[in-house]
Design a protein around this motif. Sequence first.
Motif, PDB file in Angstrom:
ATOM      1  N   ASN A  22       0.809  -1.222   0.000  1.00 51.07           N
ATOM      2  CA  ASN A  22       0.000   0.000   0.000  1.00 51.07           C
ATOM      3  C   ASN A  22       0.841   1.270   0.000  1.00 51.07           C
ATOM      4  OD1 ASN A  22       0.776  -0.179   2.684  1.00 51.07           O
ATOM      5  ND2 ASN A  22      -1.206  -0.966   3.334  1.00 51.07           N
ATOM      6  N   ASP A  25      -0.287   3.928  -2.855  1.00 50.74           N
ATOM      7  CA  ASP A  25      -1.530   4.615  -2.543  1.00 50.74           C
ATOM      8  C   ASP A  25      -1.318   5.687  -1.483  1.00 50.74           C
ATOM      9  OD1 ASP A  25      -4.295   4.635  -3.210  1.00 50.74           O
ATOM     10  OD2 ASP A  25      -4.696   3.927  -1.167  1.00 50.74           O
ATOM     11  N   ILE A  26      -0.605   5.297  -0.427  1.00 52.86           N
ATOM     12  CA  ILE A  26      -0.355   6.250   0.662  1.00 52.86           C
ATOM     13  C   ILE A  26       0.514   7.405   0.155  1.00 52.86           C
ATOM     14  CG2 ILE A  26       0.807   6.544   2.885  1.00 52.86           C
ATOM     15  CD1 ILE A  26      -0.180   3.750   3.637  1.00 52.86           C
ATOM     16  N   LEU A  28       0.728   8.658  -2.833  1.00 60.84           N
ATOM     17  CA  LEU A  28      -0.054   9.554  -3.677  1.00 60.84           C
ATOM     18  C   LEU A  28      -0.958  10.436  -2.823  1.00 60.84           C
ATOM     19  CD1 LEU A  28       0.099   9.682  -6.696  1.00 60.84           C
ATOM     20  CD2 LEU A  28      -1.968   8.276  -6.843  1.00 60.84           C
ATOM     21  N   GLU A  29      -1.576   9.843  -1.831  1.00 59.33           N
ATOM     22  CA  GLU A  29      -2.487  10.597  -0.978  1.00 59.33           C
ATOM     23  C   GLU A  29      -1.739  11.643  -0.157  1.00 59.33           C
ATOM     24  OE1 GLU A  29      -4.590   8.376   1.972  1.00 59.33           O
ATOM     25  OE2 GLU A  29      -6.225   9.811   2.071  1.00 59.33           O
ATOM     26  N   SER A  32      -0.672  14.576  -2.397  1.00 61.16           N
ATOM     27  CA  SER A  32      -1.723  15.531  -2.747  1.00 61.16           C
ATOM     28  C   SER A  32      -2.194  16.284  -1.511  1.00 61.16           C
ATOM     29  CB  SER A  32      -2.879  14.827  -3.458  1.00 61.16           C
ATOM     30  OG  SER A  32      -3.626  14.063  -2.563  1.00 61.16           O
ATOM     31  N   THR A  33      -2.139  15.643  -0.347  1.00 63.95           N
ATOM     32  CA  THR A  33      -2.529  16.339   0.876  1.00 63.95           C
ATOM     33  C   THR A  33      -1.570  17.488   1.169  1.00 63.95           C
ATOM     34  OG1 THR A  33      -3.418  14.306   1.784  1.00 63.95           O
ATOM     35  CG2 THR A  33      -2.954  16.063   3.326  1.00 63.95           C
ATOM     36  N   GLU A  35       0.259  19.075  -0.904  1.00 65.03           N
ATOM     37  CA  GLU A  35       0.039  20.149  -1.871  1.00 65.03           C
ATOM     38  C   GLU A  35      -1.232  20.928  -1.562  1.00 65.03           C
ATOM     39  OE1 GLU A  35       0.377  18.150  -5.615  1.00 65.03           O
ATOM     40  OE2 GLU A  35       2.536  17.915  -5.365  1.00 65.03           O
ATOM     41  N   ASP A  36      -2.267  20.199  -1.075  1.00 63.49           N
ATOM     42  CA  ASP A  36      -3.510  20.868  -0.680  1.00 63.49           C
ATOM     43  C   ASP A  36      -3.279  21.876   0.426  1.00 63.49           C
ATOM     44  OD1 ASP A  36      -5.349  19.795  -2.395  1.00 63.49           O
ATOM     45  OD2 ASP A  36      -5.749  18.035  -1.156  1.00 63.49           O
ATOM     46  N   MET A  37      -2.381  21.520   1.311  1.00 60.04           N
ATOM     47  CA  MET A  37      -2.144  22.379   2.467  1.00 60.04           C
ATOM     48  C   MET A  37      -1.355  23.627   2.110  1.00 60.04           C
ATOM     49  SD  MET A  37      -1.250  19.343   5.105  1.00 60.04           S
ATOM     50  CE  MET A  37      -0.956  20.255   6.614  1.00 60.04           C
ATOM     51  N   LEU A  54       2.755  17.835   9.862  1.00 60.00           N
ATOM     52  CA  LEU A  54       2.556  16.396   9.651  1.00 60.00           C
ATOM     53  C   LEU A  54       3.430  15.559  10.590  1.00 60.00           C
ATOM     54  CD1 LEU A  54       2.231  16.076   5.791  1.00 60.00           C
ATOM     55  CD2 LEU A  54       0.501  15.519   7.488  1.00 60.00           C
ATOM     56  N   LEU A  60       4.565   8.942  11.816  1.00 57.85           N
ATOM     57  CA  LEU A  60       3.423   8.852  10.903  1.00 57.85           C
ATOM     58  C   LEU A  60       3.316   7.433  10.333  1.00 57.85           C
ATOM     59  CD1 LEU A  60       1.115  10.140   9.412  1.00 57.85           C
ATOM     60  CD2 LEU A  60       2.713  11.120   7.779  1.00 57.85           C
ATOM     61  N   LYS A  63       1.826   4.996  12.643  1.00 54.97           N
ATOM     62  CA  LYS A  63       0.371   5.066  12.770  1.00 54.97           C
ATOM     63  C   LYS A  63      -0.329   4.354  11.608  1.00 54.97           C
ATOM     64  CE  LYS A  63      -0.063   9.081  15.714  1.00 54.97           C
ATOM     65  NZ  LYS A  63      -0.426  10.485  15.800  1.00 54.97           N
ATOM     66  N   TYR A  64       0.346   4.319  10.472  1.00 59.80           N
ATOM     67  CA  TYR A  64      -0.228   3.622   9.318  1.00 59.80           C
ATOM     68  C   TYR A  64      -0.146   2.110   9.466  1.00 59.80           C
ATOM     69  CZ  TYR A  64      -1.070   7.470   6.031  1.00 59.80           C
ATOM     70  OH  TYR A  64      -1.575   8.561   5.392  1.00 59.80           O
ATOM     71  N   ASP A  66      -0.376  -1.565  10.746  1.00 61.55           N
ATOM     72  CA  ASP A  66      -1.345  -2.288  11.577  1.00 61.55           C
ATOM     73  C   ASP A  66      -0.642  -3.158  12.603  1.00 61.55           C
ATOM     74  OD1 ASP A  66      -3.522  -1.240  10.318  1.00 61.55           O
ATOM     75  OD2 ASP A  66      -3.499  -2.766   8.746  1.00 61.55           O
TER      76      ASP A  66
ATOM     77  N   TYR B  32      -7.619  16.694   2.970  1.00 62.79           N
ATOM     78  CA  TYR B  32      -7.438  18.045   3.475  1.00 62.79           C
ATOM     79  C   TYR B  32      -8.759  18.776   3.678  1.00 62.79           C
ATOM     80  CZ  TYR B  32      -5.323  22.546   4.306  1.00 62.79           C
ATOM     81  OH  TYR B  32      -4.944  23.716   4.880  1.00 62.79           O
ATOM     82  N   ARG B  55      -7.730   5.312   6.569  1.00 62.09           N
ATOM     83  CA  ARG B  55      -7.371   4.031   5.938  1.00 62.09           C
ATOM     84  C   ARG B  55      -7.936   2.852   6.717  1.00 62.09           C
ATOM     85  NH1 ARG B  55      -3.951   4.730   1.829  1.00 62.09           N
ATOM     86  NH2 ARG B  55      -3.853   2.500   1.467  1.00 62.09           N
ATOM     87  N   TRP B  67     -10.482   7.436  -6.214  1.00 60.73           N
ATOM     88  CA  TRP B  67      -9.507   8.429  -6.652  1.00 60.73           C
ATOM     89  C   TRP B  67     -10.156   9.293  -7.729  1.00 60.73           C
ATOM     90  CZ3 TRP B  67      -4.996  10.008  -4.805  1.00 60.73           C
ATOM     91  CH2 TRP B  67      -4.323   9.161  -3.904  1.00 60.73           C
ATOM     92  N   ARG B  73      -4.688  17.927  -9.495  1.00 59.64           N
ATOM     93  CA  ARG B  73      -3.956  16.883  -8.761  1.00 59.64           C
ATOM     94  C   ARG B  73      -4.932  15.794  -8.324  1.00 59.64           C
ATOM     95  NH1 ARG B  73      -3.729  20.955  -4.281  1.00 59.64           N
ATOM     96  NH2 ARG B  73      -2.011  21.844  -5.408  1.00 59.64           N
TER      97      ARG B  73
END
Lengths: 340, 115
Positions: A22, A25-26, A28-29, A32-33, A35-37, A54, A60, A63-64, A66, B32, B55, B67, B73
């Motif tokens: 994974n 996926d993480i 990419l997320e 983008s997060t 960049e959003d900030m 962050l 971090l 926390k991801y 398991d 966000y 998640r 997605w 983006r």
Amino acid sequence: METVELIEVYVYEVTRRLPENNREDIALELQSTIEDMLPESYSEEELMEVLKKLGDPAKLAAKYRDTPSYLIGPRVYDAYVEVMKLAVPWAILIAILVQIVDSVLSFSVDEPLIPAITGTMGMLIGSVVEVLIQVFFWITLTFFLIDRYAGSSDNLSEMMGGQKWNPLSLKNVQIIPKKKIIKRSEVVFGIFWSVIGLLFYFNADRFIGVYRQMDGEGLRMVMPVFDNPVLLSYWPIVVVISALQIGVLLYKFKEKLWTRKLAVTNAVMHVLSILVLVYIASNPALINEAVGPYMVDLLEIDYTSFDNFINWAKWTVIISIVVAVAIEVFDSFRKANMRI
Amino acid sequence: MNSLLDTFSTELRRGTLTLAVLSQLHTPQYGYSLVQRLEKAGVVIEQSTLYPLLRRLEKQEIVTSTWDTTESRPRKYYVISKYGNDLYQQLKSEWATMTVELEKLIEGDGDSGAD
């Protein structure tokens, strides 16, 4: 470094700590997060501010994940500690015994005594440390594997401990009062001394003797105290007594506390041992013939006083043993009869 | 003293986080946007807690994600599932009961001295 690269590095620092499947996926997320900030066109300081928010990538990532970040989980921890407590004293005992047996068997009469003893002590410490490391490693590894791969079931501790807990099972639990308890170390040391005793019995001609300081060579054995063939002629009875002693010790280990039955068995065993001891000691041929003339010559005394000395020594040993045993037997009955 | 207070309030808040997050996921949200909504409502949640939580909720099939790559983006949108919504309703009533009960206890705190 470019700010865009800094984002990549941060994301990489998080994802490299995560399972492969994974990561993408993480990543990419997260990307983008972040960049959003950030505002449309941002400075490095602004990026740093966001990354600071962050937090530490390692935290971090944790926390991801398991899977827990402990080695031995709470489900098996109790069993782990129990097994350790059981295994460690025995492992130490066996390591020491193996080392001593090895040293005794390889000891030659021509060797000076003191260096041989100190050499053995050094090796003892080494082998005990090694065995402890081995024991810790293998038990920990085993429990780690059980904890991690025995499924996610909550009843793992039941698997380890037997049955599901039920208030009724309290009826089978025996409260062991502190004063009646038989310490595990007591049993382990008992067995230790039994084996050491046997070892020296069979090697008496090489260890139990008259030692003299030799010029420049340290302590050396001049002659054995016992007449070896006579001493060894008692071997079957000595072996049987030792085996019985170890049997009683194992019985103590199993019972965990003094009971009447155990106290009686223990007392019988002690009486039997003393009888055998007196029987063997009463053989006048037991002492090496050569010791008498040698000592008489050395100490410039006559034969009668030497004989007196030997008799006195014999009886002193026997009486002290009898007294020590009587105290122990008395104490064991006192503990067995004690009310909780 | 203060760090102890922090520990307790973090503990207190931790249990309510899932409820807070689920309450905002009836419309699809990306990471966000969710942070902003929660912040606006005064709910403080560390981002490093939120994303792993999302998640986990997805893994438990409480939320679903898609997605969206149509914008400049790519963004991952989360939305509560049917199963998740049932759970959320139960959790909500659980919370309502709990606050009433706790309120009683805390209110009672005042007059215990008078007894």
